[in-house]
Design a protein around this motif. Sequence first.
Motif, short mmCIF file in Angstrom:
data_model
loop_
_atom_site.label_atom_id
_atom_site.label_comp_id
_atom_site.label_asym_id
_atom_site.label_seq_id
_atom_site.Cartn_x
_atom_site.Cartn_y
_atom_site.Cartn_z
N GLU A 68 0.84 -1.21 0.00
CA GLU A 68 0.00 0.00 0.00
C GLU A 68 0.87 1.25 0.00
OE1 GLU A 68 -3.97 0.08 1.12
OE2 GLU A 68 -3.40 -1.22 -0.53
N ARG A 69 2.04 1.13 0.63
CA ARG A 69 2.96 2.28 0.73
C ARG A 69 3.96 2.31 -0.43
NH1 ARG A 69 3.62 3.83 6.90
NH2 ARG A 69 1.83 2.76 7.79
N GLY A 70 3.78 1.41 -1.38
CA GLY A 70 4.58 1.48 -2.60
C GLY A 70 5.90 0.72 -2.58
N PHE A 71 6.10 -0.16 -1.61
CA PHE A 71 7.36 -0.91 -1.54
C PHE A 71 7.25 -2.22 -2.32
CE2 PHE A 71 7.68 1.94 2.01
CZ PHE A 71 9.03 2.19 2.16
N ASP A 72 8.40 -2.65 -2.85
CA ASP A 72 8.50 -3.95 -3.52
C ASP A 72 8.83 -4.99 -2.43
OD1 ASP A 72 9.15 -6.04 -5.29
OD2 ASP A 72 11.25 -5.42 -5.29
N VAL A 73 7.99 -6.01 -2.30
CA VAL A 73 8.08 -6.92 -1.15
C VAL A 73 8.33 -8.36 -1.58
CG1 VAL A 73 6.80 -7.82 0.85
CG2 VAL A 73 6.50 -5.45 0.17
#
Length: 510
Positions: free
Chosen positions: A53-58
């Motif tokens: 949701e916060r735009g990080f690649d996980v």
Amino acid sequence: MEQEHKGMDQAKSLWLTESKRHSFPTVTEDLTADVIIVGGGISGIATAFEMTERGFDVLIVDADRLLQGTTGHTTAKVTSQHDVYYHELIQHIGMPKARLYVEANEKAKELIQTRVKEHKINCQLEIKNAYLYTKEESGVKKLKKELDAYTQLGIDREWKTELPFDADIQAALVMTEQAQFHPLHYINALIELLIERGVRIFEQTTAVDVKESERPAVVTKSGHHLTGRYIISCSHFPFYDGKGLYFTRIHPEQSYVVAAKTTKPLPDGMYLGIDQPVRSLRTAEFHGEEVVLIGGEGHKTGQGGDESAHYEALEKFGDNTLGIEEVLYRWSTHDMVTMDQIPYIGHLTKNHPNIFVATGFRKWGMTTSHVAATLIGDLIEGKSNPYESIFTPSRLVSYPFVKDFMKENTNVAAKLISGKLKQTDQTIDDLKPGEGGIVSYEQKKCGAFKSEDGNVFLVDTTCTHLGCEVAWNNSDRTWDCPCHGSRFSITGEVVEGPAKKPLKRSYKEQ
Ligand code: FES
């Protein structure tokens, strides 16, 4: 009444049997991502979702299959009513922080409701009142203090002297507008959204170490490096200690659940009987029919004796309370408990700006896993979060909690020694098919399991973490360590850490 156990699936939770399962590959190469999450239970998945949701690649890795651990075996009450808790919490952390603890959990409950609504997740989410009840005079005193704490904390509450079912109680304290759901339907929906968002997920990939640097890397058992800007440990027990001494600050507990069809329905609500032995009741949907989950019989992992006695006690209670028509499932669950019973959520230690941990949820991980997701998200983004000081693993713990925990650890030390000294006359011949236990074999003590077809599996019962003696868990068919909760399969493989190495199998097998 004699209870039917027709079609019962021993030690498998109703959630796991009912829910569709995704399969993911193992890691076979070095990989990079913004955020590496170790552990694919509710805290790992909720945190992964928050980070996307916060735009990080996980990237997520799990040592087993996703959701196989505590998440697949919970009673899934989505509530801020964490047993009889708040009177004591106010004494120990003060009113302002206790207020923040409640607020954090209420917000987490709302976050789950928002996600369910936004993404139209069909997970049987139902709003229910949560009841604590007692049949004893001493319990009434406790509940009155808890009622006082609710009043001071501004929790919506009701006081009752009877329950809507035949329980002959003295008093009940109700926290209104709480919730229950099907945990796996909820998390599977999040997993599908994570897949759509390009999150890479791996199973059967054990994280064994961290190579610390500005860009730290999770090292897997197969020797691969998963490098990220941030690492988040969401495993049951932190897979990496980083000199945080977590094994001195957490202990494992086991409890049991029976899912049954009952002759009388359980009236609307989620119930927790606070007298010993503790009893929990909630409804669940099974193939379109309502069933009741009866929980309780908690004890320290590895110290519970005969598991079938625990299930029988729950069934007897269920039968006396609602009448049992058919027992469908029986399972047990393992929870991690911290020194002050507040989860550890935050930086692994003060010296780890880019490594985070979320553990020690006790039995209340549905809400606190979501507290972890937003709190760690804020820490990573450098945003201030009002709950940081309550959950930080580096917090100071007040004396009464330390004293209680020292008692626990004394018990652990006693187990370590008593297990080593105890001899046994039991031999392999004494074990029935499907049974395990400590036996004497070739003049040595070892752990044995005899399968239904007569094969015998022998292991050295010394836990490979710090050397305590593991105990046989007949319910899950695992070897469980009473000290820090490591669990091993019948062949000695690690099912759950902190142990990383399998039990030795230095004996010739039958
Ligand atoms: Fe620590 Fe077994 S888990 S000694």
